[in-house]
Design an enzyme around this catalytic site. Structure first.
Site, PDB file in Angstrom:
ATOM      1  N   TYR A  18       8.696 -33.485 -33.715  1.00 50.97           N
ATOM      2  CA  TYR A  18       8.641 -31.847 -33.601  1.00 50.97           C
ATOM      3  C   TYR A  18       9.861 -30.863 -34.086  1.00 50.97           C
ATOM      4  CZ  TYR A  18       8.096 -26.596 -32.701  1.00 50.97           C
ATOM      5  OH  TYR A  18       8.237 -24.885 -33.467  1.00 50.97           O
ATOM      6  N   GLU A  40       3.478 -20.584 -29.696  1.00 49.35           N
ATOM      7  CA  GLU A  40       4.196 -20.230 -28.884  1.00 49.35           C
ATOM      8  C   GLU A  40       3.406 -19.355 -27.722  1.00 49.35           C
ATOM      9  OE1 GLU A  40       6.616 -21.200 -28.853  1.00 49.35           O
ATOM     10  OE2 GLU A  40       7.748 -21.800 -30.384  1.00 49.35           O
ATOM     11  N   TRP A  48       5.726 -27.724 -23.924  1.00 51.60           N
ATOM     12  CA  TRP A  48       5.806 -27.427 -24.986  1.00 51.60           C
ATOM     13  C   TRP A  48       4.930 -29.167 -25.102  1.00 51.60           C
ATOM     14  CZ3 TRP A  48       5.073 -24.329 -28.534  1.00 51.60           C
ATOM     15  CH2 TRP A  48       4.888 -24.555 -29.872  1.00 51.60           C
TER      16      TRP A  48
END
Length: 190
Positions: A18, A40, A48
């Protein structure tokens, strides 16, 4: 100067991919920005890595993050999503994703135009992770405008994470090999 990647990006293969291929690269499409906004918001209070590992589940559950499709979701869809172990099952965040799709569709100039008004090409170049802020005056203003337009789960910290993820700011460390590819001066479609 030795090339050192951003510390958060070295914890797992999903984070490395990512970071190296997406994070900080400019995204301008409304659907892509809606996806990042949703992810988000779902990440709030979680790691995350959890979101990255569930990303394909999110895409499947939320109709590929097509705002038109998600905006049409009703109570049955909310119950379906609450039962889907492939995503984060948080009713407030699910409701926010649906409301945010509707809010995005109501924007006369589109989500991209609203978000990109807050690009900050003059943001300082971080040398170490502690130089990277959790929020900025720009993210406070972006969060305020999103909320004014009916968006939810878009506080200043979430707004700043969105700005980082979508290339409105380039928070790759000065020594990070990905730094040249980030920032608002590049337009890279996801």
């Amino acid at each position: 100067m030795e090339a050192v990647a951003c510390a958060w990006a070295t914890s797992a293969p999903e984070c490395v991919a990512y970071h190296d291929d997406e994070w900080g690269r400019a995204i301008r499409g409304d659907q892509q920005l809606y996806e990042r906004l949703c992810l988000e918001a779902f990440q709030s209070g979680l790691s995350w890595l959890t979101i990255l590992r569930k990303r394909e589940g999110f895409r499947s559950a939320f109709s590929g993050f097509d705002p038109v499709a998600v905006a049409a979701y009703g109570p049955g869809d909310v119950e379906r999503l609450m039962a889907d172990a492939a995503i984060v099952r948080n009713r407030a965040k699910i409701d926010a994703a649906i409301l945010n799709a509707r809010a995005a569709l109501d924007l006369s100039d589109g989500l991209s135009a609203l978000i990109w008004k807050y690009a900050d090409p003059s943001a300082p170049v971080p040398k170490v992770m502690s130089d990277v802020p959790a929020q900025t005056p720009g993210s406070v203003a972006l969060a305020k405008e999103l909320k004014k337009n009916g968006f939810r789960f878009v506080g200043p910290t979430t707004a700043y994470a969105l700005m980082q993820a979508c290339g409105l700011v380039n928070d790759h460390l000065r020594t990070c090999p990905a730094r040249p590819f980030g920032g608002p001066d590049l337009i890279v479609q996801a």
